[in-house]
Design a protein around this motif. Structure first.
Motif, PDB file in Angstrom:
ATOM      1  N   GLY A 230       0.658  -1.368   0.101  1.00 46.95           N
ATOM      2  CA  GLY A 230      -0.087  -0.057  -0.003  1.00 46.95           C
ATOM      3  C   GLY A 230       0.769   1.378  -0.060  1.00 46.95           C
ATOM      4  N   GLY A 231       2.064   1.015   0.672  1.00 44.36           N
ATOM      5  CA  GLY A 231       2.982   2.480   0.577  1.00 44.36           C
ATOM      6  C   GLY A 231       3.684   2.468  -0.800  1.00 44.36           C
ATOM      7  N   ALA A 232       3.901   1.575  -1.229  1.00 41.57           N
ATOM      8  CA  ALA A 232       4.585   1.481  -2.447  1.00 41.57           C
ATOM      9  C   ALA A 232       3.613   2.170  -3.605  1.00 41.57           C
ATOM     10  CB  ALA A 232       4.899   0.014  -3.068  1.00 41.57           C
ATOM     11  N   SER A 233       2.278   1.876  -3.370  1.00 42.86           N
ATOM     12  CA  SER A 233       1.407   2.195  -4.310  1.00 42.86           C
ATOM     13  C   SER A 233       0.852   3.953  -4.171  1.00 42.86           C
ATOM     14  CB  SER A 233      -0.137   1.477  -4.177  1.00 42.86           C
ATOM     15  OG  SER A 233       0.173   0.141  -4.392  1.00 42.86           O
ATOM     16  N   VAL A 234       1.527   4.482  -3.051  1.00 42.53           N
ATOM     17  CA  VAL A 234       1.151   5.987  -2.915  1.00 42.53           C
ATOM     18  C   VAL A 234       1.723   6.829  -3.869  1.00 42.53           C
ATOM     19  CG1 VAL A 234       1.193   7.699  -1.245  1.00 42.53           C
ATOM     20  CG2 VAL A 234       0.894   5.454  -0.337  1.00 42.53           C
ATOM     21  N   ALA A 235       3.140   6.423  -4.286  1.00 42.39           N
ATOM     22  CA  ALA A 235       3.629   7.468  -5.167  1.00 42.39           C
ATOM     23  C   ALA A 235       3.036   7.118  -6.639  1.00 42.39           C
ATOM     24  CB  ALA A 235       5.087   7.174  -5.400  1.00 42.39           C
ATOM     25  N   GLU A 236       2.658   6.015  -7.039  1.00 37.72           N
ATOM     26  CA  GLU A 236       2.085   5.750  -8.297  1.00 37.72           C
ATOM     27  C   GLU A 236       0.853   6.281  -8.402  1.00 37.72           C
ATOM     28  OE1 GLU A 236       1.305   4.168 -11.977  1.00 37.72           O
ATOM     29  OE2 GLU A 236       2.925   4.662 -11.182  1.00 37.72           O
ATOM     30  N   THR A 237      -0.052   6.436  -7.297  1.00 35.22           N
ATOM     31  CA  THR A 237      -1.307   7.294  -7.517  1.00 35.22           C
ATOM     32  C   THR A 237      -1.015   8.711  -7.580  1.00 35.22           C
ATOM     33  OG1 THR A 237      -2.224   5.333  -5.855  1.00 35.22           O
ATOM     34  CG2 THR A 237      -3.460   7.334  -6.032  1.00 35.22           C
TER      35      THR A 237
END
Length: 367
Positions: A230-237
């Protein structure tokens, strides 16, 4: 099987230590803000998009928990998770020696379906994305804290990516993504989660919000935080959706590198006392306000409820953060970061070491 580096290898061993006898039911510490906390759940269906992991399921379905400042306490506290979900998490992570419904007994601080408090477009929104195989409830302690401080919080279950989750009517689904053989699963997963988040934002802040309190959300003040995947997905979002004004990565390896053009939104890396090479790689590409903080004595689960709850049910995860300390630290620093960047309130603990949190230090991994 999917790429183990994504999450299962990280999770393996976190909850598998031989447990001691648990005495009291687990509980979340009371939030420190001034507002009572309400909560509700939403079922959302994205008819424009096929499920990425189980195409035969049809449209992408999501379950979302909302936590929010309430006008008053309600009659009934919200359950932490169902017994079936508790069993799925504990079996999935290899726990033995405790009742499989142990996590479902956790006492929360939020009240079911109470009336939201706030004026039109007055409340900032924070989206929470859990780690791979873990449900949205794994970040409940953080969500309750933020809601007590006047935030709306939306925790998303990314369907088929956790050990078990329940849809309305009792339909129970498990981790289909855990069984897939997908090239570069990490990239595929963060891209899928970014689409999940953008859809949820549409449903919460669009002209016809799916939640009765949707008009209270200020669409100009939205942030995202996540643990592990979920943390890794923050930048992509944040890269794909300009509505995300600030991001927090809680100990999540960056499976998809940041582009050379960088990310200019405020960003916080918050990690164990380690140097993740993907964070070192991407640090220079965070071109806006940024921080990298580390917690001495923490483990991967310390950035969720599970370090604390594991101890309460008699499972040692290897952390040296006793009692509720892991939750206290994560709550304090995430709230401070969000208050700074969504509310323009100076936050001294972020500017210099805080005597009340000696476990937290600024990382030197990128120097």
């Amino acid at each position: 099987m999917l790429n183990k580096a994504l999450g299962l290898a990280v999770l393996a061993g976190l909850l598998t230590a031989a447990p001691a006898h648990a005495v009291d039911p687990p509980h979340l510490p009371a939030p420190t803000g001034h507002h009572p906390v309400g909560t509700t759940s939403l079922y959302l269906e994205d008819e424009s998009r096929q499920d990425p992991w189980v195409p035969e399921a049809g449209a992408r379905e999501l379950m979302v928990s909302l936590w929010y400042p309430a006008t008053s306490r309600g009659a009934r506290r919200a359950p932490y998770m169902s017994p079936a979900e508790s069993e799925a998490v504990l079996r999935g992570t290899g726990v033995t020696g405790v009742p499989y419904d142990a996590l479902s007994r956790t006492r929360t601080n939020a009240y079911l379906d109470t009336t939201p408090s706030g004026g039109r477009h007055s409340l900032p929104l924070v989206v929470l994305s859990p780690g791979f195989t873990w449900p949205r409830s794994s970040l409940t302690a953080l969500a309750e804290e933020l809601a007590s401080r006047g935030y709306v919080v939306a925790g998303i279950d990314h369907t088929y990516e956790n050990f078990g989750m329940t849809f309305p009517g009792g339909r129970f689904v498990t981790c289909a993504a855990c069984e897939l053989d997908v090239d570069d699963f990490g990239t595929a997963a963060v891209e899928s989660r970014a689409k999940d988040v953008s859809f949820v934002l549409d449903e919460l802040t669009g002209p016809h919000p799916k939640w009765r309190g949707g008009t209270l959300i200020d669409p100009s003040r939205i942030a995202m935080a996540g643990s592990s995947l979920g943390g890794a997905s923050v930048a992509e979002t944040a890269l794909t959706d300009p509505r995300i004004r600030a991001g927090v990565n809680l100990d999540g390896t960056m499976f998809k590198p940041l582009p050379e053009s960088g990310l200019s939104r405020p960003f916080l890396f918050f990690s164990e006392d380690l140097c993740d090479p993907t964070w070192v790689r991407d640090w220079a590409h965070l071109t806006g306000p940024k921080q990298w903080l580390r917690i001495s004595g923490s483990v991967h689960a310390s950035f969720t409820d599970y370090d604390m709850l594991g101890r309460q049910i008699g499972v040692d995860l290897g952390s040296s953060l006793a009692g509720t300390r892991s939750v206290e630290i994560v709550r304090a620093y995430v709230a401070a970061f969000l208050d700074l960047h969504l509310r323009d309130r100076p936050q001294p603990p972020l500017a210099r070491p805080a005597a009340s949190y000696p476990e937290v230090s600024t990382s030197d991994c990128y120097s």
